[in-house]
Design a protein around this motif. Structure first.
Motif, PDB file in Angstrom:
ATOM      1  N   TYR A  42       0.870  -1.179   0.000  1.00  0.00           N
ATOM      2  CA  TYR A  42       0.000   0.000   0.000  1.00  0.00           C
ATOM      3  C   TYR A  42       0.902   1.223   0.000  1.00  0.00           C
ATOM      4  O   TYR A  42       1.711   1.386   0.898  1.00  0.00           O
ATOM      5  CB  TYR A  42      -0.909   0.029   1.232  1.00  0.00           C
ATOM      6  N   HIS A  79      -0.779 -11.191 -15.052  1.00  0.00           N
ATOM      7  CA  HIS A  79      -1.610 -11.378 -13.860  1.00  0.00           C
ATOM      8  C   HIS A  79      -0.827 -11.031 -12.592  1.00  0.00           C
ATOM      9  O   HIS A  79       0.315 -11.470 -12.414  1.00  0.00           O
ATOM     10  CB  HIS A  79      -2.090 -12.827 -13.793  1.00  0.00           C
ATOM     11  N   PRO A  83      -0.972 -11.569  -8.639  1.00  0.00           N
ATOM     12  CA  PRO A  83      -1.677 -12.308  -7.581  1.00  0.00           C
ATOM     13  C   PRO A  83      -2.274 -11.348  -6.550  1.00  0.00           C
ATOM     14  O   PRO A  83      -1.682 -10.298  -6.259  1.00  0.00           O
ATOM     15  CB  PRO A  83      -0.585 -13.168  -6.948  1.00  0.00           C
ATOM     16  N   ASP A  84      -3.430 -11.701  -6.017  1.00  0.00           N
ATOM     17  CA  ASP A  84      -4.108 -10.826  -5.055  1.00  0.00           C
ATOM     18  C   ASP A  84      -3.204 -10.413  -3.903  1.00  0.00           C
ATOM     19  O   ASP A  84      -3.217  -9.257  -3.478  1.00  0.00           O
ATOM     20  CB  ASP A  84      -5.362 -11.510  -4.496  1.00  0.00           C
ATOM     21  N   GLU A  85      -2.402 -11.346  -3.402  1.00  0.00           N
ATOM     22  CA  GLU A  85      -1.550 -11.055  -2.251  1.00  0.00           C
ATOM     23  C   GLU A  85      -0.328 -10.213  -2.603  1.00  0.00           C
ATOM     24  O   GLU A  85       0.417  -9.795  -1.719  1.00  0.00           O
ATOM     25  CB  GLU A  85      -1.122 -12.349  -1.542  1.00  0.00           C
ATOM     26  N   LYS A  86      -0.131  -9.927  -3.888  1.00  0.00           N
ATOM     27  CA  LYS A  86       0.983  -9.083  -4.337  1.00  0.00           C
ATOM     28  C   LYS A  86       0.505  -7.753  -4.918  1.00  0.00           C
ATOM     29  O   LYS A  86       1.314  -6.898  -5.256  1.00  0.00           O
ATOM     30  CB  LYS A  86       1.814  -9.816  -5.403  1.00  0.00           C
ATOM     31  N   PHE A  87      -0.807  -7.590  -5.031  1.00  0.00           N
ATOM     32  CA  PHE A  87      -1.367  -6.366  -5.599  1.00  0.00           C
ATOM     33  C   PHE A  87      -1.080  -5.197  -4.664  1.00  0.00           C
ATOM     34  O   PHE A  87      -1.259  -5.300  -3.453  1.00  0.00           O
ATOM     35  CB  PHE A  87      -2.874  -6.510  -5.811  1.00  0.00           C
ATOM     36  N   MET A 100      -1.951  -1.495  -3.482  1.00  0.00           N
ATOM     37  CA  MET A 100      -2.937  -0.422  -3.457  1.00  0.00           C
ATOM     38  C   MET A 100      -2.165   0.900  -3.470  1.00  0.00           C
ATOM     39  O   MET A 100      -1.114   1.005  -2.834  1.00  0.00           O
ATOM     40  CB  MET A 100      -3.788  -0.502  -2.190  1.00  0.00           C
ATOM     41  N   HIS A 133      -4.663  -3.638   3.340  1.00  0.00           N
ATOM     42  CA  HIS A 133      -4.694  -4.494   2.161  1.00  0.00           C
ATOM     43  C   HIS A 133      -5.807  -5.524   2.346  1.00  0.00           C
ATOM     44  O   HIS A 133      -5.985  -6.047   3.438  1.00  0.00           O
ATOM     45  CB  HIS A 133      -3.336  -5.181   1.991  1.00  0.00           C
ATOM     46  N   PRO A 134      -6.562  -5.820   1.297  1.00  0.00           N
ATOM     47  CA  PRO A 134      -7.677  -6.761   1.455  1.00  0.00           C
ATOM     48  C   PRO A 134      -7.245  -8.205   1.699  1.00  0.00           C
ATOM     49  O   PRO A 134      -8.047  -9.010   2.194  1.00  0.00           O
ATOM     50  CB  PRO A 134      -8.442  -6.641   0.132  1.00  0.00           C
ATOM     51  N   ASP A 135      -5.994  -8.558   1.392  1.00  0.00           N
ATOM     52  CA  ASP A 135      -5.582  -9.962   1.492  1.00  0.00           C
ATOM     53  C   ASP A 135      -4.393 -10.218   2.419  1.00  0.00           C
ATOM     54  O   ASP A 135      -4.128 -11.363   2.759  1.00  0.00           O
ATOM     55  CB  ASP A 135      -5.230 -10.488   0.093  1.00  0.00           C
TER      56      ASP A 135
END
Length: 143
Positions: free
Chosen positions: A51, A78, A80-84, A86, A108-110
């Motif tokens: 973030y 792609h 991964p959600d855990e690497k996105f 914010m 972070h959401p994940d």
């Protein structure tokens, strides 16, 4: 939790950081070159920044640099959600509001973000001042 403080004068090499999930508040008090900004954004992403909150001089460019660093890290594929990562920028707010946001809204959401880093891009270091502003910003007022 007390944030970590890193002073980074323009065009300096950043220090080695322990890698792990963190939120970074980029407090930019000066303009920098695009190449250097991009290298620092990549350093943040490689260090586990999930973030990034940008405030100050050219904060929109800092925001975009982190976004591009993430895309480059995953070869524009792609993420991964855990690497996105914010990202937000706070160009029309006082620093205290951006710091409040970091402590109260930047989740972070994940992944649980275990650390907060204040990355101070400036010619002069102000660790005590920025840590104090961060601490004061976390107290909610009745106003």
């Amino acid at each position: 939790m007390k944030p970590e403080y890193v002073h980074l004068p323009p065009n300096e090499t950043p220090p080695q950081l322990p890698i792990g999930p963190l939120r970074a508040v980029i407090v930019s008090e000066t303009t920098v070159t695009d190449d250097w900004r991009n290298s620092i954004a990549q350093w943040l992403v490689e260090g586990g920044c999930l973030y990034a909150i940008a405030w100050g001089a050219e904060c929109e460019k800092w925001h975009d640099a982190v976004d591009w660093a993430v895309l480059e890290t995953f070869n524009y594929g792609h993420i991964p959600d855990e690497k996105f990562v914010m990202t937000t920028w706070h160009s029309d707010e006082p620093m205290s509001e951006a710091l409040w946001f970091a402590g109260n809204c930047a989740f972070h959401p994940d992944v649980e973000l275990q650390r907060t880093l204040i990355l101070h891009v400036a010619t002069q270091a102000k660790p005590d001042e920025l840590i104090a502003i961060y601490a004061a910003s976390q107290i909610l007022s009745d106003d």
